[in-house]
Design an enzyme around this catalytic site. Structure first.
Site, PDB file in Angstrom:
ATOM      1  N   ASP A  75      43.126  46.222  32.806  1.00 51.39           N
ATOM      2  CA  ASP A  75      43.813  45.176  31.836  1.00 51.39           C
ATOM      3  C   ASP A  75      44.627  46.115  31.573  1.00 51.39           C
ATOM      4  OD1 ASP A  75      41.822  42.997  31.129  1.00 51.39           O
ATOM      5  OD2 ASP A  75      41.097  44.993  30.911  1.00 51.39           O
ATOM      6  N   HIS A  93      22.646  47.050  37.958  1.00 48.24           N
ATOM      7  CA  HIS A  93      23.621  48.541  37.758  1.00 48.24           C
ATOM      8  C   HIS A  93      23.748  48.385  36.235  1.00 48.24           C
ATOM      9  CE1 HIS A  93      27.762  50.422  38.145  1.00 48.24           C
ATOM     10  NE2 HIS A  93      28.789  49.396  37.171  1.00 48.24           N
ATOM     11  N   GLU A 110      26.855  53.204  35.484  1.00 50.28           N
ATOM     12  CA  GLU A 110      27.798  53.708  35.326  1.00 50.28           C
ATOM     13  C   GLU A 110      27.679  54.271  34.272  1.00 50.28           C
ATOM     14  OE1 GLU A 110      30.662  49.315  35.437  1.00 50.28           O
ATOM     15  OE2 GLU A 110      31.511  50.352  33.413  1.00 50.28           O
ATOM     16  N   SER A 162      21.904  51.311  39.786  1.00 46.90           N
ATOM     17  CA  SER A 162      23.084  52.080  39.510  1.00 46.90           C
ATOM     18  C   SER A 162      23.270  52.356  38.562  1.00 46.90           C
ATOM     19  CB  SER A 162      24.440  51.910  40.464  1.00 46.90           C
ATOM     20  OG  SER A 162      24.796  50.066  40.175  1.00 46.90           O
ATOM     21  N   PHE A 200      32.963  45.063  21.833  1.00 47.26           N
ATOM     22  CA  PHE A 200      33.087  44.891  23.654  1.00 47.26           C
ATOM     23  C   PHE A 200      32.980  42.872  23.953  1.00 47.26           C
ATOM     24  CE2 PHE A 200      30.624  49.191  24.481  1.00 47.26           C
ATOM     25  CZ  PHE A 200      32.069  50.104  24.288  1.00 47.26           C
TER      26      PHE A 200
HETATM   27  P1  FAD Z   1      40.915  40.082  38.651  1.00 50.84           P
HETATM   28  O1  FAD Z   1      40.151  40.139  40.081  1.00 50.84           O
HETATM   29  O2  FAD Z   1      41.983  39.810  39.107  1.00 50.84           O
HETATM   30  O3  FAD Z   1      40.751  38.553  37.669  1.00 50.84           O
HETATM   31  C1  FAD Z   1      41.987  39.181  36.518  1.00 50.84           C
HETATM   32  C2  FAD Z   1      41.995  37.260  36.475  1.00 50.84           C
HETATM   33  O4  FAD Z   1      42.939  36.654  36.389  1.00 50.84           O
HETATM   34  C3  FAD Z   1      40.945  36.463  36.631  1.00 50.84           C
HETATM   35  O5  FAD Z   1      41.209  35.197  35.251  1.00 50.84           O
HETATM   36  C4  FAD Z   1      40.880  35.545  38.021  1.00 50.84           C
HETATM   37  O6  FAD Z   1      40.389  34.177  37.211  1.00 50.84           O
HETATM   38  C5  FAD Z   1      42.709  35.529  37.616  1.00 50.84           C
HETATM   39  N1  FAD Z   1      42.857  35.304  38.976  1.00 50.84           N
HETATM   40  C6  FAD Z   1      42.932  36.456  40.175  1.00 50.84           C
HETATM   41  N2  FAD Z   1      43.311  36.406  41.245  1.00 50.84           N
HETATM   42  C7  FAD Z   1      44.460  35.177  40.488  1.00 50.84           C
HETATM   43  C8  FAD Z   1      45.073  34.604  41.562  1.00 50.84           C
HETATM   44  N3  FAD Z   1      45.712  34.544  42.824  1.00 50.84           N
HETATM   45  N4  FAD Z   1      46.001  33.465  40.419  1.00 50.84           N
HETATM   46  C9  FAD Z   1      46.079  33.361  39.833  1.00 50.84           C
HETATM   47  N5  FAD Z   1      45.208  34.295  38.724  1.00 50.84           N
HETATM   48  C10 FAD Z   1      44.321  34.381  39.487  1.00 50.84           C
HETATM   49  N6  FAD Z   1      38.813  48.055  33.372  1.00 50.84           N
HETATM   50  C11 FAD Z   1      39.280  48.952  33.955  1.00 50.84           C
HETATM   51  O7  FAD Z   1      40.575  49.455  33.338  1.00 50.84           O
HETATM   52  N7  FAD Z   1      38.371  50.129  34.345  1.00 50.84           N
HETATM   53  C12 FAD Z   1      37.326  49.875  34.975  1.00 50.84           C
HETATM   54  O8  FAD Z   1      36.972  51.341  35.679  1.00 50.84           O
HETATM   55  C13 FAD Z   1      36.995  48.906  34.818  1.00 50.84           C
HETATM   56  N8  FAD Z   1      35.440  48.255  35.325  1.00 50.84           N
HETATM   57  C14 FAD Z   1      34.801  47.530  35.509  1.00 50.84           C
HETATM   58  C15 FAD Z   1      33.607  46.812  35.440  1.00 50.84           C
HETATM   59  C16 FAD Z   1      32.586  45.712  35.846  1.00 50.84           C
HETATM   60  C17 FAD Z   1      31.486  45.766  36.931  1.00 50.84           C
HETATM   61  C18 FAD Z   1      33.454  44.355  35.757  1.00 50.84           C
HETATM   62  C19 FAD Z   1      32.792  43.221  35.763  1.00 50.84           C
HETATM   63  C20 FAD Z   1      34.602  45.113  34.750  1.00 50.84           C
HETATM   64  C21 FAD Z   1      35.542  46.454  34.535  1.00 50.84           C
HETATM   65  N9  FAD Z   1      36.425  46.058  34.252  1.00 50.84           N
HETATM   66  C22 FAD Z   1      37.264  47.913  34.672  1.00 50.84           C
HETATM   67  C23 FAD Z   1      37.212  45.445  33.755  1.00 50.84           C
HETATM   68  C24 FAD Z   1      38.070  44.563  34.146  1.00 50.84           C
HETATM   69  O9  FAD Z   1      39.596  45.481  34.381  1.00 50.84           O
HETATM   70  C25 FAD Z   1      38.362  43.741  33.661  1.00 50.84           C
HETATM   71  O10 FAD Z   1      37.888  42.604  33.419  1.00 50.84           O
HETATM   72  C26 FAD Z   1      40.213  42.845  33.900  1.00 50.84           C
HETATM   73  O11 FAD Z   1      40.427  41.989  33.047  1.00 50.84           O
HETATM   74  C27 FAD Z   1      40.416  41.666  35.564  1.00 50.84           C
HETATM   75  O12 FAD Z   1      39.177  42.537  36.147  1.00 50.84           O
HETATM   76  P2  FAD Z   1      38.937  42.108  37.874  1.00 50.84           P
HETATM   77  O13 FAD Z   1      39.388  42.524  38.733  1.00 50.84           O
HETATM   78  O14 FAD Z   1      38.057  40.832  37.892  1.00 50.84           O
HETATM   79  O15 FAD Z   1      40.897  41.063  37.825  1.00 50.84           O
END
Ligand code: FAD
Length: 278
Positions: free
Chosen positions: A102, A259, A10, A8, A209
């Site tokens: 973020d 990916h 991105e 895939s 990055f």
């Molecule tokens: P989460 O899963 O919510 O985790 C974030 C942090 O919070 C982690 O440190 C986790 O350990 C902690 N955490 C989670 N749940 C809890 C809880 N209940 N209590 C305490 N701590 C907790 N960013 C964008 O803005 N747009 C995009 O399109 C985008 N695409 C991405 C695609 C991929 C494949 C990847 C790997 C990253 C992408 N990102 C994107 C970056 C991503 O948004 C960041 O890495 C962000 O900081 C974390 O997102 P997450 O969904 O993993 O968050």
């Protein structure tokens, strides 16, 4: 040229005519590799609220690609997310990459969702099984987490909330991936975990990055890339060999797909796939 594993791609949503032209130039070359799907990122806090849906529409309707939107919830409201889900449903999307995102600088509020797991639960609550949901995971641990075990538990929470699969942050050490998958399986996480692959075209950009997202550039790799200086062609050749070897090892070790973070360009991704073992 077919890929030896399901792939895939991105993209990010182009915002200027120049960026649109760059993506348009890359698409025919990448489409020729028959990706399983493509995805388009989403800026946290709504900064690409319209760019991402427009890019998804374009990729689906004008290029015939199965395009999956990323949806990040940081700074967003339930109403905004609901509206986007409706819009994507009308476009025929059946796959979503659900993320926290973020907090952009200057934005103080998290919005209605705190973590990606909250977004996954919301999508399942609103839409049932309409979408296949991918989430992010971090073989080298999320940069805001200083506890690998807690980070893994939080990944499991996203899966328990309804995620069907996961895509990893990029990495250059295959052991980081294999050990992470083993730990995930031991923790009861059964979904496919697809490695995210970052082809290397530009070392200073990669360093920037990687500092932001917590991906490690192994010392030997950084030193070798740095030593090429401005010799872009040598960097491309060397980097394509290194990343192709990484992909070969991942596929041989059981990775269910790859990916590619294309940055809207075809060349570096094609160079990797061309070099992979058949
Ligand atoms: P989460 O899963 O919510 O985790 C974030 C942090 O919070 C982690 O440190 C986790 O350990 C902690 N955490 C989670 N749940 C809890 C809880 N209940 N209590 C305490 N701590 C907790 N960013 C964008 O803005 N747009 C995009 O399109 C985008 N695409 C991405 C695609 C991929 C494949 C990847 C790997 C990253 C992408 N990102 C994107 C970056 C991503 O948004 C960041 O890495 C962000 O900081 C974390 O997102 P997450 O969904 O993993 O968050």
């Amino acid at each position: 040229m077919a890929s030896p594993a399901p792939i895939s791609f991105e993209f990010f949503p182009p915002k200027t005519d120049e960026q649109r032209a760059t993506l348009e130039a890359a698409l025919p070359k990448l489409k020729a590799l028959a990706p399983e799907y493509v995805s388009c990122t989403f800026g946290a806090g709504g900064s690409t609220l319209s760019y991402t849906p427009e890019t998804i529409r374009h990729l689906r309707e004008e290029h015939g690609l199965d395009a999956a939107p990323h949806l990040s919830c940081m700074g967003g409201t339930r109403a905004e997310i609901r509206e986007l889900l409706d819009r994507y449903t009308r476009m025929g999307c059946r796959r979503i990459v659900a993320l926290r995102g973020d907090l952009p600088s200057g934005m103080a509020s998290y919005g209605d969702f705190r973590y990606a797991s909250d977004l996954v639960a919301f999508i399942r609550g609103e839409c049932g099984d309409r979408f296949h949901i991918e989430v992010a995971c971090y073989p080298e641990v999320h940069p805001q987490s200083d506890d690998a075990h807690a980070d893994l538990r939080h990944f499991r929470t996203k899966v328990e909330a309804g995620a069907n699969g996961a895509i990893t942050q990029y990495f250059y050490n295959p052991d980081a991936y294999f050990r992470f998958v083993d730990a995930a399986r031991r923790a009861g996480i059964g979904v496919p975990i697809v490695p995210g692959i970052m082809p290397i075209a530009n070392f200073s950009q990669l360093k920037r990055f990687s500092d932001l997202c917590g991906a490690e550039i192994p010392r030997w790799l950084g030193k070798r890339l740095h030593a090429y200086g401005d010799d872009v062609e040598s960097i491309r050749e060397f980097a394509a060999d290194v990343v192709a070897d990484l992909c070969d090892r991942l596929v041989a070790g059981g990775a269910p797909g790859l990916h590619f973070y294309t940055l809207n360009r075809a060349r570096a991704t094609l160079a990797v796939i061309e070099r992979m073992r058949r």
